[in-house]
Write a protein that holds these residues in place. Structure first.
Motif, short mmCIF file in Angstrom:
data_model
loop_
_atom_site.label_atom_id
_atom_site.label_comp_id
_atom_site.label_asym_id
_atom_site.label_seq_id
_atom_site.Cartn_x
_atom_site.Cartn_y
_atom_site.Cartn_z
N SER A 67 0.85 -1.18 0.00
CA SER A 67 0.00 0.00 0.00
C SER A 67 0.89 1.24 0.00
O SER A 67 2.03 1.19 0.43
N VAL A 68 0.36 2.33 -0.48
CA VAL A 68 1.12 3.58 -0.51
C VAL A 68 0.96 4.31 0.82
O VAL A 68 -0.06 4.17 1.50
N ARG A 69 2.00 5.02 1.18
CA ARG A 69 1.94 5.88 2.37
C ARG A 69 2.84 7.08 2.13
O ARG A 69 3.74 7.05 1.29
N VAL A 70 2.60 8.14 2.87
CA VAL A 70 3.48 9.31 2.81
C VAL A 70 4.66 8.98 3.71
O VAL A 70 4.51 8.77 4.91
N LYS A 71 5.82 8.89 3.09
CA LYS A 71 7.04 8.55 3.83
C LYS A 71 7.60 9.79 4.54
O LYS A 71 8.06 9.70 5.67
N ALA A 72 7.56 10.93 3.84
CA ALA A 72 8.10 12.16 4.42
C ALA A 72 7.62 13.36 3.63
O ALA A 72 7.21 13.25 2.48
N THR A 73 7.69 14.50 4.28
CA THR A 73 7.52 15.79 3.61
C THR A 73 8.87 16.47 3.74
O THR A 73 9.39 16.61 4.84
N SER A 74 9.46 16.81 2.61
CA SER A 74 10.79 17.42 2.65
C SER A 74 10.75 18.78 1.95
O SER A 74 9.72 19.19 1.43
N VAL A 75 11.88 19.45 1.94
CA VAL A 75 11.97 20.73 1.27
C VAL A 75 12.82 20.60 0.02
O VAL A 75 13.76 19.80 -0.04
N ASP A 76 12.47 21.37 -0.97
CA ASP A 76 13.18 21.40 -2.25
C ASP A 76 14.41 22.27 -2.08
O ASP A 76 14.32 23.42 -1.66
N ASP A 77 15.57 21.71 -2.40
CA ASP A 77 16.81 22.48 -2.22
C ASP A 77 17.19 23.31 -3.45
O ASP A 77 18.31 23.81 -3.54
N ALA A 78 16.25 23.50 -4.36
CA ALA A 78 16.50 24.37 -5.52
C ALA A 78 16.78 25.78 -5.03
O ALA A 78 16.26 26.21 -3.98
N PRO A 79 17.59 26.52 -5.75
CA PRO A 79 17.93 27.88 -5.29
C PRO A 79 16.72 28.81 -5.30
O PRO A 79 15.77 28.61 -6.07
N PHE A 80 16.77 29.79 -4.43
CA PHE A 80 15.72 30.80 -4.40
C PHE A 80 15.84 31.67 -5.63
O PHE A 80 16.91 31.78 -6.24
N VAL A 81 14.76 32.31 -6.01
CA VAL A 81 14.75 33.22 -7.16
C VAL A 81 15.15 34.60 -6.66
O VAL A 81 14.56 35.10 -5.69
N LEU A 82 16.13 35.19 -7.29
CA LEU A 82 16.56 36.55 -6.91
C LEU A 82 15.89 37.56 -7.83
O LEU A 82 15.83 37.37 -9.04
N ARG A 83 15.41 38.62 -7.24
CA ARG A 83 14.78 39.69 -8.00
C ARG A 83 15.36 41.01 -7.52
O ARG A 83 15.42 41.25 -6.31
N HIS A 84 15.78 41.82 -8.46
CA HIS A 84 16.34 43.12 -8.09
C HIS A 84 15.21 44.09 -7.76
O HIS A 84 14.39 44.44 -8.61
N ASP A 85 15.13 44.49 -6.50
CA ASP A 85 14.09 45.40 -6.03
C ASP A 85 14.64 46.14 -4.81
O ASP A 85 14.32 45.80 -3.67
N PRO A 86 15.49 47.14 -5.05
CA PRO A 86 16.16 47.83 -3.94
C PRO A 86 15.22 48.49 -2.93
O PRO A 86 15.59 48.70 -1.78
N GLN A 87 13.99 48.77 -3.34
CA GLN A 87 13.04 49.43 -2.44
C GLN A 87 12.33 48.45 -1.50
O GLN A 87 11.67 48.87 -0.55
N HIS A 88 12.45 47.17 -1.76
CA HIS A 88 11.76 46.16 -0.94
C HIS A 88 12.42 46.07 0.44
O HIS A 88 13.65 46.13 0.55
N PRO A 89 11.62 45.92 1.49
CA PRO A 89 12.20 45.84 2.85
C PRO A 89 13.13 44.65 3.06
O PRO A 89 13.97 44.68 3.95
N ALA A 90 13.01 43.60 2.25
CA ALA A 90 13.86 42.42 2.40
C ALA A 90 15.05 42.43 1.45
O ALA A 90 15.75 41.42 1.32
N ALA A 91 15.30 43.57 0.78
CA ALA A 91 16.41 43.65 -0.16
C ALA A 91 17.75 43.60 0.58
O ALA A 91 17.90 44.20 1.65
N ASP A 92 18.70 42.87 0.00
CA ASP A 92 20.03 42.81 0.59
C ASP A 92 20.84 44.05 0.17
O ASP A 92 20.31 44.96 -0.47
N ALA A 93 22.11 44.07 0.51
CA ALA A 93 22.96 45.23 0.21
C ALA A 93 23.06 45.52 -1.28
O ALA A 93 23.28 46.66 -1.68
N ASP A 94 22.90 44.49 -2.12
CA ASP A 94 22.95 44.67 -3.57
C ASP A 94 21.58 45.01 -4.17
O ASP A 94 21.46 45.17 -5.38
N GLY A 95 20.55 45.09 -3.34
CA GLY A 95 19.21 45.41 -3.82
C GLY A 95 18.43 44.20 -4.31
O GLY A 95 17.38 44.33 -4.92
N ASN A 96 18.94 42.99 -4.02
CA ASN A 96 18.25 41.77 -4.44
C ASN A 96 17.37 41.22 -3.33
O ASN A 96 17.73 41.26 -2.16
#
Length: 143
Positions: A67-96
């Motif tokens: 029978s099937v069962r859910v073995k685990a819920t994991s996280v995808d280790d794909a890289p995050f998407v970077l977006r240049h937005d210097p005005q955003h409160p979560a922007a890093d020093a480079d504005g990403n």
């Protein structure tokens, strides 16, 4: 499957496991879609990370079948998407700004596949009940 077990109960049990697994998968896909545009709350912070479901096979001793069962819920280790937005409160020093690693097309495909699998399990339960009902009707008419 064991010889003396109720066939309807066996099919219902196996299909029920499939329904439960796909229902869990749909919940995870929904979370991913809901968080697809999320960002970190502070500069350089990581946003929501896409979740995935890992299925496994498990022997159902009562039915005598895998029978099937859910073995685990994991996280995808794909890289995050970077977006240049210097005005955003979560922007890093480079504005990403880091955005969630969720691809809506992938999530929609996963949702469609989970829906189809869910429906297939429902149909299996309906057909098993129909076959049992037809067998009972045949036995009644033969007496």
């Amino acid at each position: 499957m064991s010889g003396g077990a109720d066939p309807l109960a066996m099919v219902s049990r196996l299909a029920g496991a499939g329904l439960e697994a796909q229902s869990h998968r749909l919940r995870i896909v929904s979370q991913n879609i809901a968080n697809a545009q999320s960002t970190g709350s502070t500069p350089g912070a990581d946003p929501y990370q896409r979740k995935t479901v890992v299925f496994g096979a498990e022997l159902d001793r009562e039915v005598g079948a895998l029978s099937v069962r859910v073995k685990a819920t994991s996280v995808d280790d794909a890289p995050f998407v970077l977006r240049h937005d210097p005005q955003h409160p979560a922007a890093d020093a480079d504005g990403n700004v880091k955005r969630a690693n969720v691809n809506l097309l992938t999530e929609m495909a996963d949702m469609r596949e989970a829906n189809l699998s869910y429906e297939a399990n429902l149909q299996m339960m309906k057909r098993a009940r129909s076959m049992i009902s037809m067998t009972i009707d045949l036995l009644r008419s033969g007496s």
